[in-house]
Design a protein around this motif. Structure first.
Motif, PDB file in Angstrom:
ATOM      1  N   SER A 166      -5.389 -71.506  10.227  1.00  0.00           N
ATOM      2  CA  SER A 166      -7.315 -72.489   9.386  1.00  0.00           C
ATOM      3  C   SER A 166      -7.680 -72.784  10.897  1.00  0.00           C
ATOM      4  O   SER A 166      -9.083 -73.088  11.274  1.00  0.00           O
ATOM      5  N   LYS A 167      -7.083 -73.233  12.481  1.00  0.00           N
ATOM      6  CA  LYS A 167      -7.439 -73.448  13.550  1.00  0.00           C
ATOM      7  C   LYS A 167      -8.893 -72.331  13.874  1.00  0.00           C
ATOM      8  O   LYS A 167     -10.051 -72.408  14.514  1.00  0.00           O
TER       9      LYS A 167
ATOM     10  N   LEU B 299     -15.002 -75.005   8.059  1.00  0.00           N
ATOM     11  CA  LEU B 299     -13.558 -75.256   8.079  1.00  0.00           C
ATOM     12  C   LEU B 299     -13.093 -74.296   6.882  1.00  0.00           C
ATOM     13  O   LEU B 299     -13.631 -74.039   6.088  1.00  0.00           O
ATOM     14  N   TYR B 300     -11.825 -74.109   6.738  1.00  0.00           N
ATOM     15  CA  TYR B 300     -11.611 -73.534   6.232  1.00  0.00           C
ATOM     16  C   TYR B 300      -9.838 -73.411   5.594  1.00  0.00           C
ATOM     17  O   TYR B 300      -9.413 -73.390   6.966  1.00  0.00           O
ATOM     18  N   SER B 301      -9.130 -74.216   4.920  1.00  0.00           N
ATOM     19  CA  SER B 301      -8.260 -74.464   4.842  1.00  0.00           C
ATOM     20  C   SER B 301      -6.750 -74.336   4.383  1.00  0.00           C
ATOM     21  O   SER B 301      -5.840 -74.461   4.478  1.00  0.00           O
ATOM     22  N   GLY B 302      -7.349 -72.779   3.299  1.00  0.00           N
ATOM     23  CA  GLY B 302      -6.553 -71.748   3.022  1.00  0.00           C
ATOM     24  C   GLY B 302      -5.564 -71.075   3.624  1.00  0.00           C
ATOM     25  O   GLY B 302      -5.970 -70.624   4.658  1.00  0.00           O
ATOM     26  N   LYS B 303      -4.864 -70.238   3.226  1.00  0.00           N
ATOM     27  CA  LYS B 303      -4.252 -69.390   3.635  1.00  0.00           C
ATOM     28  C   LYS B 303      -5.670 -68.284   4.268  1.00  0.00           C
ATOM     29  O   LYS B 303      -5.709 -67.562   3.085  1.00  0.00           O
TER      30      LYS B 303
ATOM     31  N   THR C 217     -12.197 -66.514   4.959  1.00  0.00           N
ATOM     32  CA  THR C 217     -11.294 -66.578   4.793  1.00  0.00           C
ATOM     33  C   THR C 217      -9.756 -65.910   5.497  1.00  0.00           C
ATOM     34  O   THR C 217      -9.397 -65.058   5.268  1.00  0.00           O
TER      35      THR C 217
ATOM     36  N   ALA D 211       0.019 -71.935   9.059  1.00  0.00           N
ATOM     37  CA  ALA D 211      -1.014 -72.371   8.545  1.00  0.00           C
ATOM     38  C   ALA D 211      -2.050 -73.118   9.232  1.00  0.00           C
ATOM     39  O   ALA D 211      -2.784 -72.454   9.347  1.00  0.00           O
ATOM     40  N   ARG D 212      -1.309 -73.882   9.669  1.00  0.00           N
ATOM     41  CA  ARG D 212      -1.689 -75.132  10.350  1.00  0.00           C
ATOM     42  C   ARG D 212      -2.603 -74.099  11.524  1.00  0.00           C
ATOM     43  O   ARG D 212      -3.782 -74.437  12.192  1.00  0.00           O
TER      44      ARG D 212
ATOM     45  N   SER E 110     -10.161 -69.852  12.561  1.00  0.00           N
ATOM     46  CA  SER E 110     -10.344 -70.345  11.045  1.00  0.00           C
ATOM     47  C   SER E 110     -11.807 -70.954  12.169  1.00  0.00           C
ATOM     48  O   SER E 110     -12.736 -70.256  12.150  1.00  0.00           O
ATOM     49  N   ARG E 111     -11.825 -72.075  12.336  1.00  0.00           N
ATOM     50  CA  ARG E 111     -13.139 -72.693  12.247  1.00  0.00           C
ATOM     51  C   ARG E 111     -13.196 -72.849  13.848  1.00  0.00           C
ATOM     52  O   ARG E 111     -14.685 -72.314  14.235  1.00  0.00           O
TER      53      ARG E 111
END
Ligand code: AMP
Ligand code: GLY
Length: 446
Positions: free
Chosen positions: A8-9, A18-22, A47, A4-5, A11-12
């Motif tokens: 999100s990286k 920044l998007y912290s969801g799955k 997302t 997941a981490r 994604s950024r």
């Protein structure tokens, strides 16, 4: 956690926010201009990590992963979604819906955007739609339905012409015939019911009143209880300028529609949308997905020509470039029954979409013609080239269908968008390319 981490990286870095969801894997089903526009829009969502398109075209191949499964092979599509842990599937065309793809996916707890087979009867059975409209007093053309060709032929004797004859089932947009006299009506009835020219789709037919007025396409995200309307649009169905020639899948579109206004919208919501959804509820059918009623704006207000249970093509190519909101939460809210808490933001600019077709379309056409000028014509800020019937052959983009490209431009007015769209069209070339020169012309004043 680790995955997941990392997600999100990525994604950024890709979206700059920044998007912290799955992060999601999305599958879009279909291979036309509508699907390219959907893939293009979904890909902009922070997302979304990865998009697949089945079967896709050269346009989707450039921004997503094409998967060689036909849109109607619902069993293989389900297997693909399972094997690849797809988080959201979005259905483009009508046939997989009528084949029950949503029911199949739901049974396997796979998330999918679109109505169930029972709800999609609004499009897959014109008789079902007519009966529901009649029961709910939804304004539409007066109609009679027939399952016996002799009764239909007899009925012709008492009609005033023109009338409209429709095959009950799905017929690739070709199952509607406007008969200007008795002879034409009888030929159409015989073709549909006795010669089975549309297969089972023409076993039953509707004969209805010919409505006069102008057409308008409305799109609604319906979540089972509530709905949100998208902006209005207009399609150009005939092949040639001045609305001449045969009907096609659509030769162009623009948004907003110049024959729509807030008063019509109120009438539409109170006399069409609300009673229709109420009627579906009475039938025990929860509609979740995109509902696109095709309307005729008559002297007596809007009347329903047909219901479509999916995004319009080419309306989608005109609408999505105007949509400022992220499409993913809107589709998810439609599935989850929470569309009422979402506002939809629009670009104030108008859009115009011109479809470039192969010589001969909507009849027989050749494919495999090299397409040039695509790079030159595009302009990320204001011009999108959506592919429809295209594929990559030996590293080159070539034609592979009747409708080849949909060129959409945004502008401060319809007139400005229109000029920009035709400027882009003028640099694209392929053998036999034909397009209408009068898309949005009626709205290009000022
Ligand atoms: P449909 O697939 O039912 O939307 O029909 C295709 C096209 O046929 C529509 O977009 C209209 O241009 C035309 N059409 C369908 N029904 C009628 C009607 N009752 N009166 C006039 N035109 C119609
Ligand atoms: N634009 C017509 C349709 O999608 O059915």
């Amino acid at each position: 956690m680790k995955a997941a981490r990392l997600d999100s990286k990525s994604s950024r870095s890709r979206h700059g926010c920044l998007y912290s969801g799955k992060l999601m894997k999305v599958l879009v089903i279909g291979g036309g201009g509508r699907e390219h526009a959907l893939v293009w829009k979904l890909k902009q969502s922070p997302t979304v990590d990865r998009i697949f398109c089945a079967p896709g075209n050269a346009g989707t191949a450039a921004i997503a992963d094409n998967v060689a499964i036909p849109a109607t092979d619902v069993i293989q599509l389900r297997a693909f979604a399972k094997q690849n842990a797809i988080d959201l599937t979005v259905v483009g065309p009508d046939d997989p819906l009528a084949l029950g793809i949503v029911d199949l996916f739901n049974a396997d707890r796979l998330r999918i955007f679109g109505p169930t087979k029972a709800a999609a009867r609004l499009e897959s059975s014109k008789i079902f739609a007519k009966e529901l409209m009649r029961a709910q007093k939804v304004p539409t053309a007066e109609a009679q339905t027939f399952s016996d060709s002799n009764h239909a032929l007899d009925y012709c004797e008492q009609l005033k012409f023109p009338v409209v004859i429709k095959a009950d089932g799905l017929a690739l947009g070709k199952g509607v015939i406007i008969a200007s006299d008795r002879a034409e009506a009888k030929t159409a009835i015989n073709a549909m019911m006795n010669e089975m020219s549309f297969g089972d789709a023409g076993r039953r037919i509707v004969i209805e009143e010919f409505l006069r007025g102008t057409e308008c396409s409305l799109h609604a995200l319906v979540d089972g209880k509530n709905y949100r309307l998208l902006e209005s649009a207009r399609d150009h169905k005939r092949a040639f300028d001045g609305d001449e020639g045969p009907n096609t899948g659509g030769m162009g579109a623009f948004s907003p529609a110049n024959n729509w206004n807030p008063q019509l919208q109120t009438t539409f919501e109170t006399t069409i949308m609300q009673p229709l959804l109420e009627g579906l509820r009475k039938e025990g059918v929860a509609y979740r997905g995109l509902l696109y009623p095709g309307l005729m704006i008559t002297g007596d207000g809007p009347r329903v020509l047909e219901f479509n249970c999916r995004f319009g093509d080419p309306e989608t190519q005109a609408l999505l470039p105007r949509l400022k909101s992220d499409l993913v939460p809107l589709l998810e809210a439609t599935i989850d029954g929470t569309i009422d808490i979402h506002a939809i933001e629009w670009d104030e600019r108008a859009s115009v979409t011109v479809v470039l077709a192969s010589a001969g379309y909507p009849g027989k056409y050749e494919t495999g013609k090299k397409i040039s000028g695509l790079g030159e014509a595009a302009n990320p800020e204001a011009v999108q080239i959506f592919h429809a019937g295209t594929k990559v052959d030996n590293g080159e983009v070539v034609t592979a269908g009747g409708r080849v490209l949909a060129v959409t431009a945004l502008g401060s007015t319809i007139k400005a968008a229109r000029e920009r769209a035709y400027e882009a069209v003028s640099v694209i070339r392929f053998d036999g390319c034909h397009y209408r020169r009068d898309i949005a012309l009626s709205a290009a004043t000022g």
